[in-house]
Write a protein that holds these residues in place. Structure first.
Motif, PDB file in Angstrom:
ATOM      1  N   VAL A 209       0.814  -1.217   0.000  1.00 57.06           N
ATOM      2  CA  VAL A 209       0.000   0.000   0.000  1.00 57.06           C
ATOM      3  C   VAL A 209       0.850   1.270   0.000  1.00 57.06           C
ATOM      4  N   LEU A 210       2.000   1.243   0.690  1.00 56.05           N
ATOM      5  CA  LEU A 210       2.780   2.452   0.905  1.00 56.05           C
ATOM      6  C   LEU A 210       4.028   2.561   0.041  1.00 56.05           C
ATOM      7  N   LEU A 211       4.359   1.508  -0.691  1.00 56.03           N
ATOM      8  CA  LEU A 211       5.645   1.449  -1.387  1.00 56.03           C
ATOM      9  C   LEU A 211       5.819   2.532  -2.438  1.00 56.03           C
ATOM     10  N   LEU A 212       4.754   2.896  -3.123  1.00 57.01           N
ATOM     11  CA  LEU A 212       4.847   3.845  -4.220  1.00 57.01           C
ATOM     12  C   LEU A 212       5.473   5.172  -3.783  1.00 57.01           C
ATOM     13  N   SER A 213       5.263   5.548  -2.534  1.00 55.03           N
ATOM     14  CA  SER A 213       5.800   6.819  -2.043  1.00 55.03           C
ATOM     15  C   SER A 213       7.322   6.823  -2.019  1.00 55.03           C
ATOM     16  N   LEU A 214       7.942   5.682  -1.743  1.00 55.42           N
ATOM     17  CA  LEU A 214       9.399   5.608  -1.675  1.00 55.42           C
ATOM     18  C   LEU A 214      10.027   5.739  -3.065  1.00 55.42           C
ATOM     19  N   PHE A 215       9.265   5.441  -4.098  1.00 56.91           N
ATOM     20  CA  PHE A 215       9.747   5.610  -5.469  1.00 56.91           C
ATOM     21  C   PHE A 215       9.581   7.048  -5.961  1.00 56.91           C
ATOM     22  N   THR A 216       8.555   7.732  -5.495  1.00 61.18           N
ATOM     23  CA  THR A 216       8.196   9.016  -6.096  1.00 61.18           C
ATOM     24  C   THR A 216       8.596  10.247  -5.272  1.00 61.18           C
ATOM     25  N   ILE A 217       8.359  10.236  -3.963  1.00 62.01           N
ATOM     26  CA  ILE A 217       8.584  11.451  -3.169  1.00 62.01           C
ATOM     27  C   ILE A 217      10.040  11.921  -3.196  1.00 62.01           C
ATOM     28  N   PRO A 218      11.037  11.029  -3.002  1.00 68.50           N
ATOM     29  CA  PRO A 218      12.434  11.516  -3.080  1.00 68.50           C
ATOM     30  C   PRO A 218      12.781  12.110  -4.437  1.00 68.50           C
ATOM     31  N   VAL A 219      12.252  11.540  -5.519  1.00 70.87           N
ATOM     32  CA  VAL A 219      12.535  12.048  -6.863  1.00 70.87           C
ATOM     33  C   VAL A 219      11.912  13.428  -7.059  1.00 70.87           C
ATOM     34  N   VAL A 220      10.666  13.582  -6.651  1.00 69.27           N
ATOM     35  CA  VAL A 220       9.991  14.876  -6.770  1.00 69.27           C
ATOM     36  C   VAL A 220      10.695  15.923  -5.918  1.00 69.27           C
ATOM     37  N   THR A 221      11.162  15.525  -4.738  1.00 70.70           N
ATOM     38  CA  THR A 221      11.899  16.445  -3.868  1.00 70.70           C
ATOM     39  C   THR A 221      13.191  16.898  -4.527  1.00 70.70           C
ATOM     40  N   ALA A 222      13.944  15.950  -5.080  1.00 73.35           N
ATOM     41  CA  ALA A 222      15.205  16.297  -5.751  1.00 73.35           C
ATOM     42  C   ALA A 222      14.957  17.184  -6.964  1.00 73.35           C
TER      43      ALA A 222
END
Length: 282
Positions: A209-222
């Motif tokens: 359920v939560l895995l997608l955030s680890l792929f996307t949030i750091p990239v969007v932040t960078a």
């Protein structure tokens, strides 16, 4: 006094690492997963495959259900379903037989349905058996998991360095990449397999359920402070690793689920970075 209390809690966490093997494994898993998901996440976001990643992640639920029913390692079942789903979606969209978003939606729903079916007919099944895979349970990571995750991280780092340009070209524009003599089909299939493997290895940490955030949030932040693919890959890995570790520490101190605390930590980092970038533009 509150500041000193927080400081002592952090010191307790790092001192307990030396006493409890499961905590040391959790820390290593957080760092490795953050780095790997940062690298793979950059490719996913750049190629606009976030929905695809979500489809593969949820399709793996079917493999978990079958594995529980057969009494085998659930991770192996998730790996089989994730890999087949990734290759199936890539093949269907590449051949033009079906639209990519439609293929993702079909595989997403079929995977969840198969998982629910086999879970319901598994003798002695309880909802607690699946909770760690749905929402993550980083403290259950074993030495074998760390070894496999470490190998995957090394492969991703080396691959990102050696094949930086072909991967970047395919991520942004497959037509242009093909015009440069790059075998886009091979790269796309290989990256689909790597995405599937990364998803499976990270399920124990963040959950389906939560895995997608680890792929996307750091990239969007960078991406808030750099537009370079190489720089985004580097900083997304750093942000992902630091965010995962800080989330793990928060989870340990506040006694909340690790996946949830990692998401909140990364989200706060994104909000702060976005506000700072907007302020600098003004």
């Amino acid at each position: 006094m509150h500041v000193f209390s927080d400081y002592n809690n952090e010191m307790d966490f790092f001192s307990d690492i030396l006493r409890y093997e499961y905590l040391a494994n959790a820390l290593l898993a957080a760092i490795l997963a953050g780095i790997t998901c940062g690298i793979i996440g950059t490719y996913i976001v750049s190629r606009r495959m976030v929905f695809l990643c979500g489809g593969i992640t949820h399709a793996s639920f079917g493999g978990l259900g079958i594995a529980f029913y057969l009494g085998v390692n659930p991770i192996m079942g998730a790996f089989a379903f994730s890999t087949l789903s990734a290759l199936g979606i890539e093949w269907a969209s590449d051949k033009g037989r079906i639209r990519e978003d439609s293929a993702i939606g079909i595989i997403w729903s079929i995977g969840m349905a198969i998982g629910a079916l086999f879970m319901s007919i598994t003798p002695g099944y309880t909802s607690g058996d699946l909770a760690s895979y749905m929402f993550g349970s980083i403290i259950t990571v074993s030495n074998q998991d760390i070894t496999l995750l470490g190998a995957l991280t090394a492969i991703c780092v080396i691959g990102a360095i050696l094949y930086y340009r072909p991967i970047m070209y395919v991520a942004f524009d497959k037509s242009f990449a093909a015009s440069q003599g790059i075998n886009t089909r091979i790269i796309a299939y290989i990256m689909s397999i790597v995405v599937a493997i990364t998803i499976v290895m990270a399920i124990r940490i963040m959950g389906i359920v939560l895995l997608l955030s680890l792929f996307t949030i750091p990239v969007v932040t960078a991406n808030c402070f750099t537009k370079s693919y190489a720089a985004i890959t580097f900083w997304a890995s750093i942000i992902g690793a630091i965010g995962a570790v800080m989330g793990l520490i928060m989870s340990y101190n506040l006694e909340v689920p690790p996946g949830v605390s990692i998401i909140f930590t990364l989200t706060i980092a994104l909000i702060v970075t976005k506000l700072l970038s907007l302020r600098s533009k003004k």
